[in-house]
Scaffold this motif. Structure first.
Motif, PDB file in Angstrom:
ATOM      1  N   PRO A  16      41.609  33.254  44.296  1.00  0.00           N
ATOM      2  CA  PRO A  16      42.213  33.989  45.081  1.00  0.00           C
ATOM      3  C   PRO A  16      42.143  35.181  45.077  1.00  0.00           C
ATOM      4  N   GLY A  17      41.402  36.001  44.104  1.00  0.00           N
ATOM      5  CA  GLY A  17      41.556  37.591  44.579  1.00  0.00           C
ATOM      6  C   GLY A  17      39.748  38.186  44.715  1.00  0.00           C
ATOM      7  N   GLY A  18      39.119  37.037  44.624  1.00  0.00           N
ATOM      8  CA  GLY A  18      37.689  37.243  44.558  1.00  0.00           C
ATOM      9  C   GLY A  18      37.185  36.933  46.542  1.00  0.00           C
ATOM     10  N   GLY A 158      34.708  42.277  39.449  1.00  0.00           N
ATOM     11  CA  GLY A 158      35.198  42.170  38.689  1.00  0.00           C
ATOM     12  C   GLY A 158      36.375  41.357  38.794  1.00  0.00           C
ATOM     13  N   ALA A 159      36.143  39.619  39.585  1.00  0.00           N
ATOM     14  CA  ALA A 159      37.364  39.253  40.059  1.00  0.00           C
ATOM     15  C   ALA A 159      37.305  37.724  39.347  1.00  0.00           C
ATOM     16  N   ASP A 160      37.133  37.694  37.995  1.00  0.00           N
ATOM     17  CA  ASP A 160      36.419  36.866  37.376  1.00  0.00           C
ATOM     18  C   ASP A 160      37.356  36.951  35.809  1.00  0.00           C
ATOM     19  N   VAL A 314      48.907  36.027  41.498  1.00  0.00           N
ATOM     20  CA  VAL A 314      48.104  36.041  42.971  1.00  0.00           C
ATOM     21  C   VAL A 314      48.385  36.743  43.737  1.00  0.00           C
ATOM     22  N   ASN A 315      49.904  37.431  43.936  1.00  0.00           N
ATOM     23  CA  ASN A 315      49.705  38.308  45.131  1.00  0.00           C
ATOM     24  C   ASN A 315      49.361  39.106  44.434  1.00  0.00           C
ATOM     25  N   LEU A 316      49.297  40.042  43.667  1.00  0.00           N
ATOM     26  CA  LEU A 316      48.971  41.703  43.408  1.00  0.00           C
ATOM     27  C   LEU A 316      47.394  41.099  43.439  1.00  0.00           C
TER      28      LEU A 316
HETATM   29  C1  LIG Z   1      50.630  28.949  33.098  1.00  0.00           C
HETATM   30  C2  LIG Z   1      50.500  29.834  34.496  1.00  0.00           C
HETATM   31  C3  LIG Z   1      51.071  29.907  35.599  1.00  0.00           C
HETATM   32  C4  LIG Z   1      51.037  30.952  36.416  1.00  0.00           C
HETATM   33  N1  LIG Z   1      51.529  30.327  38.593  1.00  0.00           N
HETATM   34  C5  LIG Z   1      51.898  31.895  38.871  1.00  0.00           C
HETATM   35  C6  LIG Z   1      52.746  31.690  40.354  1.00  0.00           C
HETATM   36  O1  LIG Z   1      53.309  30.760  40.120  1.00  0.00           O
HETATM   37  N2  LIG Z   1      52.496  32.754  40.881  1.00  0.00           N
HETATM   38  C7  LIG Z   1      51.539  33.769  40.589  1.00  0.00           C
HETATM   39  O2  LIG Z   1      51.690  34.421  41.627  1.00  0.00           O
HETATM   40  N3  LIG Z   1      51.010  33.975  40.046  1.00  0.00           N
HETATM   41  C8  LIG Z   1      50.926  32.936  38.801  1.00  0.00           C
HETATM   42  N4  LIG Z   1      49.788  32.921  37.445  1.00  0.00           N
HETATM   43  C9  LIG Z   1      48.882  34.353  37.725  1.00  0.00           C
HETATM   44  C10 LIG Z   1      47.587  33.265  38.192  1.00  0.00           C
HETATM   45  O3  LIG Z   1      47.472  32.286  38.268  1.00  0.00           O
HETATM   46  C11 LIG Z   1      46.737  34.761  38.191  1.00  0.00           C
HETATM   47  O4  LIG Z   1      47.355  35.937  37.984  1.00  0.00           O
HETATM   48  C12 LIG Z   1      45.397  34.507  39.409  1.00  0.00           C
HETATM   49  O5  LIG Z   1      44.713  33.289  39.534  1.00  0.00           O
HETATM   50  C13 LIG Z   1      44.893  35.485  39.350  1.00  0.00           C
HETATM   51  O6  LIG Z   1      43.877  35.719  40.385  1.00  0.00           O
HETATM   52  P1  LIG Z   1      42.470  36.152  40.349  1.00  0.00           P
HETATM   53  O7  LIG Z   1      41.368  35.547  41.488  1.00  0.00           O
HETATM   54  O8  LIG Z   1      42.303  37.383  39.756  1.00  0.00           O
HETATM   55  O9  LIG Z   1      41.478  35.072  39.402  1.00  0.00           O
HETATM   56  P2  LIG Z   1      41.531  33.995  38.972  1.00  0.00           P
HETATM   57  O10 LIG Z   1      42.232  32.849  39.945  1.00  0.00           O
HETATM   58  O11 LIG Z   1      41.765  33.775  37.151  1.00  0.00           O
HETATM   59  O12 LIG Z   1      39.816  33.791  39.195  1.00  0.00           O
HETATM   60  C14 LIG Z   1      39.331  34.051  38.091  1.00  0.00           C
HETATM   61  C15 LIG Z   1      37.922  32.925  38.910  1.00  0.00           C
HETATM   62  O13 LIG Z   1      36.235  33.921  38.107  1.00  0.00           O
HETATM   63  C16 LIG Z   1      35.656  32.803  37.939  1.00  0.00           C
HETATM   64  N5  LIG Z   1      35.344  33.137  36.272  1.00  0.00           N
HETATM   65  C17 LIG Z   1      35.823  33.205  35.371  1.00  0.00           C
HETATM   66  N6  LIG Z   1      34.802  33.453  34.339  1.00  0.00           N
HETATM   67  C18 LIG Z   1      33.646  33.890  35.383  1.00  0.00           C
HETATM   68  C19 LIG Z   1      32.641  33.781  34.815  1.00  0.00           C
HETATM   69  N7  LIG Z   1      31.813  34.406  33.379  1.00  0.00           N
HETATM   70  N8  LIG Z   1      30.875  34.117  35.864  1.00  0.00           N
HETATM   71  C20 LIG Z   1      31.673  33.214  36.821  1.00  0.00           C
HETATM   72  N9  LIG Z   1      33.268  33.126  37.350  1.00  0.00           N
HETATM   73  C21 LIG Z   1      33.708  33.403  36.830  1.00  0.00           C
HETATM   74  C22 LIG Z   1      36.463  31.305  37.672  1.00  0.00           C
HETATM   75  O14 LIG Z   1      35.924  29.776  37.344  1.00  0.00           O
HETATM   76  C23 LIG Z   1      37.477  31.499  38.537  1.00  0.00           C
HETATM   77  O15 LIG Z   1      37.537  30.811  39.890  1.00  0.00           O
HETATM   78  C24 LIG Z   1      50.185  31.612  36.878  1.00  0.00           C
HETATM   79  C25 LIG Z   1      49.456  31.931  35.667  1.00  0.00           C
HETATM   80  C26 LIG Z   1      49.424  30.819  34.269  1.00  0.00           C
HETATM   81  C27 LIG Z   1      48.303  30.973  33.518  1.00  0.00           C
END
Ligand SMILES: Cc1cc2nc3c(=O)[nH]c(=O)nc-3n(C[C@H](O)[C@H](O)[C@H](O)COP(=O)(O)OP(=O)(O)OC[C@H]3O[C@@H](n4cnc5c(N)ncnc54)[C@H](O)[C@@H]3O)c2cc1C
Length: 377
Positions: A16-18, A158-160, A314-316
């Motif tokens: 969601p961030g990226g 870095g949104a990984d 996800v919100n943050l």
């Molecule tokens: C059990 C659980 C329940 C949760 N419930 C909630 C909730 O109800 N509400 C909420 O707001 N948050 C919730 N969260 C937190 C939420 O899922 C994360 O904070 C959120 O998904 C972060 O978003 P992001 O885009 O930073 O990272 P992510 O969603 O983790 O996305 C990272 C992306 O990077 C990719 N990636 C990773 N490593 C690499 C690499 N080396 N090379 C290329 N790509 C890579 C992955 O495939 C992925 O698509 C929950 C978390 C957990 C563990």
């Protein structure tokens, strides 16, 4: 320092961030490529639901021009919340008021599709696992991928997520186990096949805790309910019990024994599930997690500030993404944009990290949440 009018921007991670970052950059006419290690948009299980809050996730969607579409897809009735005691007695019940859009629920898959489909075709390169960020601090950077390819970029975002590879270019921090583990269980076609569970959970979520254990059940669209069995256990509790995560019957028997004092209705949330359990040990970054400014690399979302899952991650991530994209759109040089972004991001994430530090323990607490006490008063 990169002052090019067209810096090459690489976002690592199509979470969601990226995706939010890429969408807002494109709306401002800025080119961006997103690399994700998943083999395609449907490769990763997007199960489950999350709520997007008016004061962060929804701000990002408004900037992304997707807020109305989000409201069309989301489920405001999913804001319903029930808290029970382990005997199944209802302690607190909140239902969303008419027109309440403070934090409507949306399925993770629907949110991912909403963002992905808003991007120019070809923006996301799937099957690209980043291994390392190399090259001088002032750029250009070389991105080395597991498939042996290398891509050059003037800015790496870095949104990984939790186990970010980009983070290594900025900080030595690694996530630590919080001592609390989630075990995920699913119920499908609930109105027909699990009507008692559908009734227990209602349209939103139901929780119960006894100080050491908790259950959190939540409805997704399409008649599915996901349950998290939350326990204070070592990270390897399944193998330490002589089981594997594939051993559904063995894990079920162990859980039913651990929850033996709980009401039969709540124990059905552990024992009647469809399919296998999914093990999700909860990790968090050390508090605070900051880094020295770097002109060519930055972080957002879990990569920057992985915290216990208390409904804000996800919100943050989306708010970070929005602010970073707007900073890049509003500054002539990348370095100034990153400084402006990090000036807001780092104090905010430090404050949130401190607030949620040890928060995994709150999930086990028998106390009603603050807002529930306020509603009762
Ligand atoms: C059990 C659980 C329940 C949760 N419930 C909630 C909730 O109800 N509400 C909420 O707001 N948050 C919730 N969260 C937190 C939420 O899922 C994360 O904070 C959120 O998904 C972060 O978003 P992001 O885009 O930073 O990272 P992510 O969603 O983790 O996305 C990272 C992306 O990077 C990719 N990636 C990773 N490593 C690499 C690499 N080396 N090379 C290329 N790509 C890579 C992955 O495939 C992925 O698509 C929950 C978390 C957990 C563990």
């Amino acid at each position: 320092m990169n002052t090019s009018p067209t810096p090459r921007i690489a976002v690592i991670g199509a979470g969601p961030g990226g995706l939010t970052c890429a969408r807002i950059l494109q709306l401002h006419g800025i080119d961006v490529t997103v690399h994700d290690h998943a083999s395609g948009p449907d490769a990763r299980d997007q199960g489950g639901t999350l709520d997007l809050h008016e004061d962060n996730g929804q701000i990002a969607l408004r900037e992304a021009g997707l807020l109305e579409e989000f409201f069309r897809l989301s489920r405001p009735e999913g804001q319903e919340m029930r808290q029970l005691d382990p005997q199944g007695t209802l302690l607190f019940h909140h239902t969303a008021g008419e027109g309440d859009r403070f934090k409507p629920e949306i399925d993770r898959g629907q949110l991912r599709d909403l963002l992905l489909n808003s991007l120019r075709p070809g923006t996301v390169r799937w099957g690209r696992t980043l291994e390392a960020v190399a090259g001088p601090e002032e750029g250009p950077r070389q991105l080395h991928f597991a498939d042996g390819t290398t891509v050059e970029a003037d800015l790496v975002i870095g949104a990984d997520g939790a186990w970010s590879r980009v983070r290594r270019a900025l900080s030595p921090a690694v996530p630590r186990y919080t001592g609390v583990s989630f075990l995920e269980a699913w119920f499908h076609d609930v109105e027909n096949r699990h009507p008692y569970i559908a009734q227990l959970v209602g349209q939103g979520s139901a929780t119960a805790a006894d100080g050491d254990r908790a259950l959190f059940a939540q409805r997704s669209s399409g008649d599915h309910i996901r349950v998290y069995v939350i326990q204070r256990v070592p990270a390897d509790w399944i193998t330490a019990s002589g089981l594997t995560v594939q051993d559904t019957d063995g894990i079920r028997a162990l859980l039913l024994e651990r929850f033996r004092d709980w009401s039969p209705a709540l124990r059905r949330l552990i024992g009647d599930n469809d399919g296998r359990y999914v093990d999700r040990p909860i990790h968090a970054l050390p508090v605070p997690h900051t880094w020295d400014h770097n002109p060519t690399v930055t972080l957002l979302g879990d990569a920057a500030h992985l915290m216990p899952p208390l409904g804000v991650g996800v919100n943050l991530a989306m708010l970070d993404a929005c602010e970073l994209a707007l900073a890049l759109a509003n500054h002539h040089c990348v370095d100034d944009a990153l400084r402006a972004y990090e000036k807001t991001l780092l104090p905010r994430s430090t404050e949130m990290q401190r607030l949620l530090d040890g928060g995994a323990e709150h999930l086990l607490s028998t106390e009603l949440p603050d807002f529930a006490r306020q509603e009762e008063a």
